[in-house]
Write an enzyme that holds these catalytic residues in place. Structure first.
Site: not given
Ligand code: PGA
Length: 252
Positions: A11, A95, A171, A9, A97, A165, A210
Site C-alpha cells: 500500500k 483493490h 486491516g 501489498n 481501497e 478480500e 488480516s
Molecule cells: P491486510 O491487507 O493484510 O492488512 O488486511 C490486505 C490487503 O488489503 O490486501
C-alpha cells in the site's frame, strides 16, 4: 494443485530505508519451482530499487494499480507498460481501497486488467463484499457481479489471479472463518470453470484480509485457496516469510 502465490501489498508504505525488508525477503525466497511464488507489490517510487534488490532471487515485484491507457494526459497515474518496463511482473487491480477511495468501477477494473495483460503483466484482480452485504446474505451475488464485470474481455485465464478480500477483514484484524473463505473460493472457482472451461481450474485464487503468521496455517490449506494477498504482515520480513514458510510446507 496450483502453485501457491504469496503476495505482499505494501500500500502507501515504504521509504528507501525499507529496501532492507525487500532484501531480507529476497534472501528467504526459495529458488525451487516447487516452492510458492513470492511477490511484493510496492509503491511506484520504490519499484526500480525493489526490482534491483530482488535481482537474482526468487522474489517478484509488482505494482498496486495501473491506468487503462498506455500513455497520455493522466496526471499522477502510472501505465502498465511503465510497470513492465521497470521490471514488475504483477499488478494489483481493483483493490477495494481503489474501488472505494478512487471510485473505480468494475468496467474500469476490467479495462485496467486488460491493459496489464497487454503489457505482459499478471493482473491480481480483487473482489470482496462489505459487512453490510454479508449481513444481508448478498455475498455471493456481489462477488458474481464483480467477477462478471471485472473479467470482461479477459480471454486467457493464465493472465490473471483473483484475490478474494472481504472488505471487513482488510486491516481490521478480523479474519473470515474457514467456512466463509471456503464457500466464496469454491464459488469463484465454479465461476471461472463455467467461464473458461477446465483452464479455469488453473487460475489462482488468493485470500486477503488480516492474514498473518498465526492464522495462515488454518487458511492456506483450505480448498481453492491458492495463496494470500497480505497487507500489514508483508511490512515485516519475518512475518511475511513465516506465511511463505507455511505455504511452502503445504506444497512439499
Ligand atoms: P491486510 O491487507 O493484510 O492488512 O488486511 C490486505 C490487503 O488489503 O490486501
Amino acid at each position: 494443485m496450483n502453485r501457491k502465490l504469496i503476495a505482499g501489498n505494501w500500500k502507501m508504505n515504504g521509504l528507501r530505508a525499507d529496501l532492507s525488508i525487500i532484501r531480507e525477503v529476497a534472501a528467504g525466497a526459495s529458488p525451487s519451482l516447487q516452492a510458492p511464488e513470492l511477490l511484493l507489490c510496492v509503491p511506484a517510487t520504490l519499484l526500480g530499487e525493489a526490482v534491483q534488490a530482488a535481482t537474482g532471487a526468487a522474489l517478484k515485484i509488482g505494482g498496486q494499480t495501473c491506468q487503462a491507457a498506455d500513455k497520455g494526459a493522466f496526471t499522477g497515474d502510472i501505465s502498465a507498460p511503465m510497470l513492465a518496463e521497470i521490471g514488475a511482473h504483477y499488478v494489483i487491480i481493483g483493490h477495494s481501497e481503489r474501488r472505494t477511495g478512487h471510485g473505480e468501477t468494475d468496467e474500469m477494473v476490467a479495462a485496467q486488467a486488460r491493459a496489464a495483460v497487454n503489457a505482459a503483466l499478471t493482473a491480481i484482480i480483487c473482489v470482496g463484499e462489505t459487512l453490510e452485504q454479508r449481513a444481508s446474505a448478498r455475498t455471493l451475488e456481489v462477488i458474481e457481479g464483480q467477477l462478471a464485470g471485472s473479467l470482461q474481455g479477459l480471454k486467457s485465464p493464465a493472465s490473471f489471479v483473483i484475490a478474494y478480500e472481504p472488505l471487513w477483514a482488510i486491516g481490521t484484524g478480523k479474519v473470515a472463518t474457514p467456512a466463509q473463505i471456503g464457500e466464496v473460493h469454491a464459488f469463484i472457482r465454479a465461476f471461472l470453470v463455467d467461464r473458461f472451461g477446465p483452464p479455469g481450474r488453473g487460475v489462482r485464487i488468493l485470500y486477503g484480509g488480516s492474514l498473518n503468521p498465526a492464522n495462515a496455517p488454518e487458511i492456506l490449506p483450505i480448498q481453492d485457496v491458492d495463496g494470500g494477498l497480505i497487507g500489514g504482515a508483508s511490512l515485516k520480513a519475518g512475518d511475511f516469510l513465516a506465511i511463505y514458510a507455511t505455504a511452502s510446507a503445504l506444497t512439499v
